[in-house]
Enzyme design. Structure first.
Site, PDB file in Angstrom:
ATOM      1  N   HIS A  56       0.853  -1.200   0.000  1.00 16.60           N
ATOM      2  CA  HIS A  56       0.000   0.000   0.000  1.00 16.60           C
ATOM      3  C   HIS A  56       0.883   1.243   0.000  1.00 16.60           C
ATOM      4  O   HIS A  56       2.089   1.149   0.232  1.00 16.60           O
ATOM      5  CB  HIS A  56      -0.880   0.014   1.261  1.00 16.60           C
TER       6      HIS A  56
ATOM      7  N   HIS B  66       5.478   6.497  -0.328  1.00 19.51           N
ATOM      8  CA  HIS B  66       6.327   5.338  -0.634  1.00 19.51           C
ATOM      9  C   HIS B  66       5.579   4.035  -0.371  1.00 19.51           C
ATOM     10  O   HIS B  66       4.637   4.020   0.411  1.00 19.51           O
ATOM     11  CB  HIS B  66       7.610   5.379   0.218  1.00 19.51           C
TER      12      HIS B  66
HETATM   13  P1  ATP Z   1       5.239  -2.825  11.846  1.00 13.93           P
HETATM   14  O1  ATP Z   1       5.075  -1.544  12.607  1.00 13.93           O
HETATM   15  O2  ATP Z   1       4.911  -4.035  12.624  1.00 13.93           O
HETATM   16  O3  ATP Z   1       6.541  -2.925  11.172  1.00 13.93           O
HETATM   17  P2  ATP Z   1       3.563  -1.609   9.828  1.00 13.93           P
HETATM   18  O4  ATP Z   1       4.482  -0.448   9.914  1.00 13.93           O
HETATM   19  O5  ATP Z   1       3.213  -2.152   8.495  1.00 13.93           O
HETATM   20  O6  ATP Z   1       4.119  -2.817  10.663  1.00 13.93           O
HETATM   21  P3  ATP Z   1       1.839   0.107  11.239  1.00 13.93           P
HETATM   22  O7  ATP Z   1       2.959   0.529  12.119  1.00 13.93           O
HETATM   23  O8  ATP Z   1       0.497  -0.098  11.851  1.00 13.93           O
HETATM   24  O9  ATP Z   1       2.191  -1.245  10.520  1.00 13.93           O
HETATM   25  O10 ATP Z   1       1.740   1.182  10.088  1.00 13.93           O
HETATM   26  C1  ATP Z   1       0.709   1.207   9.124  1.00 13.93           C
HETATM   27  C2  ATP Z   1       1.117   2.146   8.013  1.00 13.93           C
HETATM   28  O11 ATP Z   1       1.274   3.470   8.546  1.00 13.93           O
HETATM   29  C3  ATP Z   1       2.452   1.817   7.358  1.00 13.93           C
HETATM   30  O12 ATP Z   1       2.416   2.245   6.010  1.00 13.93           O
HETATM   31  C4  ATP Z   1       3.445   2.661   8.120  1.00 13.93           C
HETATM   32  O13 ATP Z   1       4.572   2.969   7.347  1.00 13.93           O
HETATM   33  C5  ATP Z   1       2.622   3.912   8.399  1.00 13.93           C
HETATM   34  N1  ATP Z   1       3.051   4.541   9.647  1.00 13.93           N
HETATM   35  C6  ATP Z   1       3.229   3.926  10.832  1.00 13.93           C
HETATM   36  N2  ATP Z   1       3.603   4.797  11.780  1.00 13.93           N
HETATM   37  C7  ATP Z   1       3.667   6.003  11.180  1.00 13.93           C
HETATM   38  C8  ATP Z   1       4.002   7.319  11.627  1.00 13.93           C
HETATM   39  N3  ATP Z   1       4.333   7.578  12.888  1.00 13.93           N
HETATM   40  N4  ATP Z   1       3.967   8.301  10.709  1.00 13.93           N
HETATM   41  C9  ATP Z   1       3.635   8.075   9.448  1.00 13.93           C
HETATM   42  N5  ATP Z   1       3.304   6.864   8.959  1.00 13.93           N
HETATM   43  C10 ATP Z   1       3.327   5.839   9.808  1.00 13.93           C
END
Ligand code: ATP
Ligand code: MG
Length: 170
Positions: free
Chosen positions: A39, A121
């Site tokens: 995504h 990205h």
């Molecule tokens: P994990 O954290 O277990 O590695 P993940 O990053 O895929 O898994 P989430 O942390 O729930 O899952 O994030 C969901 C989406 O939101 C992802 O695209 C992630 O890059 C983005 N994201 C997460 N935290 C932030 C943040 N603080 N700011 C911007 N985007 C974020």
């Protein structure tokens, strides 16, 4: 619950992104994002209450976005969490406008924090051990979109799992 707003790729593009994730994984290691999870995040909302989630579901279901195209033409990495990603023109005006419009609604709702800078990205790998992307093949992909999704992320020991809660009008 933990929520974010994202574009999800059409099937052929999803498959192509998956192939590129395989190429990256063979060289960089780490955890490859499953095809189903690929995504581009537009807005990360973080933890919201049940009531806020219900409000967000209704908002996204009633939303209609301007269709657009995002051109993906480069590999990138974020060093600290070892993320390897695909991106494009960072100024991608249509995506920046869409992201700005979303925050225009989200900020008054009091969910999430508008980031200072938005770098669209597609994450392919997490916790990669090699971040040298030099000899990677050049890419030129077009992502055509006409709707966005509100997604719930549940994090467990195997990583995050995503579930679509609402889709905007197509
Ligand atoms: P994990 O954290 O277990 O590695 P993940 O990053 O895929 O898994 P989430 O942390 O729930 O899952 O994030 C969901 C989406 O939101 C992802 O695209 C992630 O890059 C983005 N994201 C997460 N935290 C932030 C943040 N603080 N700011 C911007 N985007 C974020
Ligand atoms: Mg994360």
């Amino acid at each position: 619950m933990r929520l974010f707003v994202a574009l999800t790729p059409p099937p052929e593009l999803r498959a192509r992104l998956g192939e590129l994730a395989d190429i990256a994984h063979a060289r960089c290691g780490g955890r490859r994002m499953p095809d189903a999870s690929l995504h581009v995040t537009l807005a990360f909302l973080g933890e919201v209450t049940e009531a806020q989630a219900a409000e967000l579901v209704a908002w996204v279901q009633g939303l209609s976005i301007t269709p657009g195209e995002w051109h993906i033409n480069r590999w990138g990495s974020f060093r600290r969490p070892g993320i390897v990603w695909l991106g494009g023109d960072e100024g991608a005006p249509a995506l920046q406008r869409l992201q700005g419009r979303l925050w225009g609604t989200l900020e008054p709702l009091g969910v999430g924090v508008r980031p200072a800078r938005y770098i669209p990205h597609v994450t392919l790998l997490r916790r990669a051990t090699v971040l040298d992307l030099d000899p990677f093949p050049p890419i030129a992909l077009t992502w055509s979109y006409n709707q966005l999704e509100l997604i719930q992320s549940t994090i467990d020991e195997r990583g995050a799992r995503y579930r679509s809660l609402a889709v905007s009008q197509g």
